[in-house]
Scaffold this active site. Sequence first.
Site, PDB file in Angstrom:
ATOM      1  N   GLY A  42      -1.961   5.630   6.670  1.00 19.45           N
ATOM      2  CA  GLY A  42      -3.019   5.360   7.634  1.00 19.45           C
ATOM      3  C   GLY A  42      -3.346   3.886   7.710  1.00 19.45           C
ATOM      4  CE  LYS A  56     -14.285   2.728   8.015  1.00 15.46           C
ATOM      5  NZ  LYS A  56     -14.148   3.450   6.725  1.00 15.46           N
ATOM      6  CB  THR A  62      -0.928   0.029   1.235  1.00 13.43           C
ATOM      7  OG1 THR A  62      -1.778   1.174   1.161  1.00 13.43           O
ATOM      8  CG2 THR A  62      -0.117   0.116   2.519  1.00 13.43           C
ATOM      9  CG  HIS A  63       1.710   3.780  -2.694  1.00 10.93           C
ATOM     10  ND1 HIS A  63       2.929   4.267  -3.106  1.00 10.93           N
ATOM     11  CD2 HIS A  63       1.482   2.678  -3.451  1.00 10.93           C
ATOM     12  CE1 HIS A  63       3.404   3.503  -4.078  1.00 10.93           C
ATOM     13  NE2 HIS A  63       2.542   2.528  -4.295  1.00 10.93           N
ATOM     14  CG  ASN A  64      -3.837   4.811   3.327  1.00 13.95           C
ATOM     15  OD1 ASN A  64      -3.499   5.273   4.415  1.00 13.95           O
ATOM     16  ND2 ASN A  64      -5.059   4.944   2.850  1.00 13.95           N
ATOM     17  CG  ASP A 105      -8.590  -5.928  -4.211  1.00 11.07           C
ATOM     18  OD1 ASP A 105      -8.047  -4.836  -4.480  1.00 11.07           O
ATOM     19  OD2 ASP A 105      -9.506  -6.410  -4.887  1.00 11.07           O
ATOM     20  NE  ARG A 121      -8.523  -2.150   4.275  1.00 13.04           N
ATOM     21  CZ  ARG A 121      -9.354  -1.333   3.644  1.00 13.04           C
ATOM     22  NH1 ARG A 121     -10.144  -0.526   4.331  1.00 13.04           N
ATOM     23  NH2 ARG A 121      -9.408  -1.314   2.331  1.00 13.04           N
TER      24      ARG A 121
END
Length: 210
Positions: free
Chosen positions: A13, A189, A9-11, A74, A195
């Site tokens: 968070g 959440k 990932t590039h996230n 994903d 996820r």
Amino acid sequence: MTQRVVVATHNAGKLKEIARIIGEAVEGADFEFVTSGEMNLPDPVEDGTTFEANALIKARDAALRTGLPALADDSGLIVDVMGMAPGILSARWSGKHGDDAANNALLLAQISDIPDDARTARFRCAAALIIPANVSADGQAHEFVEVRDMEGVLLREERGSHGFGYDPLFVPSEQDGARTSAEMSAEEKNAISHRGKALRAIAQYFQQLA
């Protein structure tokens, strides 16, 4: 000894969320998580036809390029009256990747005639972990995949300012009240999300690391 794990990932968070979930789930966890972006890895072509396939494509690519254990996920939205759609095309349903406003508007238009009690849907996430032989406890390469859902219903208009994607339209069933995902805090959440569930399920396999 700290084991480094690359997350496809590039996230930043998402990386923080993953590190917290794995850390809480694995006894004696000593992992350093790093994003594929931080390692300057190219994004592989996600040409799988399922969430599981695309998660594995990303994890396999990261593991092959780095020799490190690799974790990828994903996810997307499945609307029951639309079969498996938007499914793996969720992020680009309107034709442009990541245009949340356009994706939501198109989805609302497509199900505008569907009665409230038939607007059921689910978010689905597949999490994949690749453990190369050189860092496996038994000296063999392993692939693990876990798939989890968050069920709910779709509203007729957006509500809430948190989250992203289809969150303002989606009311999870597993909660007290009738808030959308975009009206919940991140902690609320994550506790019930597709996820969060998939990552907590995949965490068990981190014990396979040497």
